[in-house]
Design a protein around this motif. Sequence first.
Motif, mmCIF file in Angstrom:
data_model
loop_
_atom_site.group_PDB
_atom_site.id
_atom_site.type_symbol
_atom_site.label_atom_id
_atom_site.label_comp_id
_atom_site.label_asym_id
_atom_site.label_seq_id
_atom_site.Cartn_x
_atom_site.Cartn_y
_atom_site.Cartn_z
ATOM 1 N N ARG A 42 48.545 33.943 39.751
ATOM 2 C CA ARG A 42 49.293 34.713 40.754
ATOM 3 C C ARG A 42 49.492 36.171 40.338
ATOM 4 N NH1 ARG A 42 52.397 30.033 40.773
ATOM 5 N NH2 ARG A 42 53.986 31.044 39.498
ATOM 6 N N SER A 43 49.607 36.431 39.035
ATOM 7 C CA SER A 43 49.948 37.775 38.582
ATOM 8 C C SER A 43 48.748 38.645 38.191
ATOM 9 C CB SER A 43 50.921 37.705 37.399
ATOM 10 O OG SER A 43 50.289 37.127 36.269
ATOM 11 N N ARG A 44 47.602 38.028 37.959
ATOM 12 C CA ARG A 44 46.411 38.769 37.539
ATOM 13 C C ARG A 44 45.213 38.310 38.351
ATOM 14 N NH1 ARG A 44 45.830 38.130 31.251
ATOM 15 N NH2 ARG A 44 43.858 39.099 31.771
ATOM 16 N N ARG A 45 44.183 39.131 38.328
ATOM 17 C CA ARG A 45 42.939 38.752 39.013
ATOM 18 C C ARG A 45 41.867 38.516 37.947
ATOM 19 N NH1 ARG A 45 42.099 40.000 44.411
ATOM 20 N NH2 ARG A 45 40.109 40.958 43.939
ATOM 21 N N PHE A 46 41.358 37.301 37.912
ATOM 22 C CA PHE A 46 40.338 36.935 36.933
ATOM 23 C C PHE A 46 38.961 36.910 37.599
ATOM 24 C CE2 PHE A 46 44.243 35.185 35.208
ATOM 25 C CZ PHE A 46 44.170 35.582 33.883
ATOM 26 N N GLN A 47 37.943 37.032 36.773
ATOM 27 C CA GLN A 47 36.579 36.939 37.266
ATOM 28 C C GLN A 47 36.144 35.485 37.412
ATOM 29 O OE1 GLN A 47 35.698 40.045 34.141
ATOM 30 N NE2 GLN A 47 33.945 40.349 35.501
ATOM 31 N N LEU A 48 36.803 34.593 36.660
ATOM 32 C CA LEU A 48 36.455 33.178 36.662
ATOM 33 C C LEU A 48 37.584 32.397 36.010
ATOM 34 C CD1 LEU A 48 34.087 31.047 37.086
ATOM 35 C CD2 LEU A 48 33.504 31.491 34.707
ATOM 36 N N ILE A 49 37.738 31.150 36.444
ATOM 37 C CA ILE A 49 38.672 30.232 35.807
ATOM 38 C C ILE A 49 37.873 29.051 35.279
ATOM 39 C CG2 ILE A 49 40.643 28.681 36.154
ATOM 40 C CD1 ILE A 49 41.420 30.595 38.524
ATOM 41 N N VAL A 50 38.088 28.710 34.017
ATOM 42 C CA VAL A 50 37.495 27.520 33.412
ATOM 43 C C VAL A 50 38.652 26.599 33.062
ATOM 44 C CG1 VAL A 50 36.170 26.567 31.478
ATOM 45 C CG2 VAL A 50 35.531 28.795 32.460
ATOM 46 N N VAL A 51 38.649 25.403 33.611
ATOM 47 C CA VAL A 51 39.698 24.430 33.312
ATOM 48 C C VAL A 51 39.031 23.192 32.719
ATOM 49 C CG1 VAL A 51 39.717 23.511 35.671
ATOM 50 C CG2 VAL A 51 41.706 23.183 34.220
ATOM 51 N N THR A 52 39.622 22.650 31.680
ATOM 52 C CA THR A 52 39.012 21.496 31.021
ATOM 53 C C THR A 52 39.622 20.193 31.506
ATOM 54 O OG1 THR A 52 40.540 21.525 29.142
ATOM 55 C CG2 THR A 52 38.527 22.872 28.954
ATOM 56 N N LEU A 53 38.862 19.139 31.340
ATOM 57 C CA LEU A 53 39.326 17.801 31.730
ATOM 58 C C LEU A 53 40.634 17.429 31.040
ATOM 59 C CD1 LEU A 53 36.088 15.627 31.767
ATOM 60 C CD2 LEU A 53 37.585 16.133 33.690
ATOM 61 N N GLN A 54 40.788 17.857 29.800
ATOM 62 C CA GLN A 54 41.961 17.479 29.010
ATOM 63 C C GLN A 54 43.161 18.391 29.243
ATOM 64 O OE1 GLN A 54 38.895 18.209 27.758
ATOM 65 N NE2 GLN A 54 38.197 16.568 26.445
ATOM 66 N N SER A 129 26.677 33.169 36.036
ATOM 67 C CA SER A 129 26.230 33.036 37.425
ATOM 68 C C SER A 129 27.405 32.961 38.397
ATOM 69 C CB SER A 129 25.338 31.798 37.587
ATOM 70 O OG SER A 129 26.107 30.609 37.502
ATOM 71 N N LEU A 130 28.568 32.532 37.935
ATOM 72 C CA LEU A 130 29.701 32.355 38.835
ATOM 73 C C LEU A 130 30.780 33.435 38.726
ATOM 74 C CD1 LEU A 130 30.190 28.481 38.609
ATOM 75 C CD2 LEU A 130 29.225 29.804 40.493
ATOM 76 N N ALA A 131 30.870 34.118 37.610
ATOM 77 C CA ALA A 131 31.929 35.116 37.413
ATOM 78 C C ALA A 131 31.762 36.268 38.401
ATOM 79 C CB ALA A 131 31.905 35.633 35.980
ATOM 80 N N LEU A 132 32.878 36.634 38.990
ATOM 81 C CA LEU A 132 32.886 37.754 39.921
ATOM 82 C C LEU A 132 32.763 39.080 39.162
ATOM 83 C CD1 LEU A 132 35.819 36.598 42.213
ATOM 84 C CD2 LEU A 132 33.375 36.523 42.741
ATOM 85 N N PRO A 133 32.236 40.101 39.807
ATOM 86 C CA PRO A 133 32.209 41.403 39.143
ATOM 87 C C PRO A 133 33.633 41.938 38.950
ATOM 88 C CG PRO A 133 31.411 41.566 41.415
ATOM 89 C CD PRO A 133 31.662 40.118 41.140
ATOM 90 N N ARG A 134 33.788 42.866 38.022
ATOM 91 C CA ARG A 134 35.124 43.445 37.750
ATOM 92 C C ARG A 134 35.712 44.079 38.998
ATOM 93 N NH1 ARG A 134 37.407 44.895 32.715
ATOM 94 N NH2 ARG A 134 38.366 46.608 33.800
ATOM 95 N N LYS A 135 34.897 44.799 39.722
ATOM 96 C CA LYS A 135 35.369 45.477 40.934
ATOM 97 C C LYS A 135 34.840 44.707 42.141
ATOM 98 C CE LYS A 135 35.801 50.062 39.037
ATOM 99 N NZ LYS A 135 37.230 50.221 38.993
ATOM 100 N N VAL A 136 35.779 44.225 42.951
ATOM 101 C CA VAL A 136 35.384 43.471 44.150
ATOM 102 C C VAL A 136 35.953 44.133 45.374
ATOM 103 C CG1 VAL A 136 34.854 41.098 44.664
ATOM 104 C CG2 VAL A 136 36.312 41.562 42.768
#
Length: 136
Positions: A42-54, A129-136
Motif C-alpha cells: 500500500r505504501s510503495r510501488r514495486f516492480q514485482l512481488i515474489v511470495v513463497t509457499l511457506q 520477464s514479469l517485473a514492471l519497468p521503474r517508470k510506468v
Amino acid sequence: MDRNGILVATLPIAHSAACEALAGTYPVTFAETVEQASRLIRSRRFQLIVVTLQFDDSQPFELLPAAKDSGTPIILAKLLVSVLPAGTIAAAFRSARVLGFDGCIDLQLSERTSGRDEAIKQFRDLVMSLALPRKV
C-alpha cells in the motif's frame, strides 16, 4: 511515483536463498507477515512481488488482492525444501495460476532436474520477464 525493486514475502530462513536467486536483478525488500507485506504494498510501488509457499504460515494467497489492486505482477515461488508432498505443491501452483498469479516456480525442483545454475537462471528469467519497468 516510480516503481522500485522486488518485494519478497517469505520466512527469514529463506532470505539468503532469495538474495542468491535474485542477485543482479532488482533491489529486494523483505516482508515476513501478511500484515507487513500488505502495508508495504500500500505504501510503495514495486516492480514485482515474489511470495513463497511457506510465507507467514503458508498464507501466500492472502497477498493476491493487494498485488492486483496495486497493479503489480506477483509470482508464487518455492525456494526451500518443504515437507509438503509434491502433489500439494503442484496443486498450490495450479490454484495460483487460476486465481491470477502471474507466474509460479519451484526453485528446488528446477535445481534437482536442471542443476543449481540453470534453476537460478530460470528464476531470474521469470523475474525479468514479469517485473514492471521503474517508470510506468
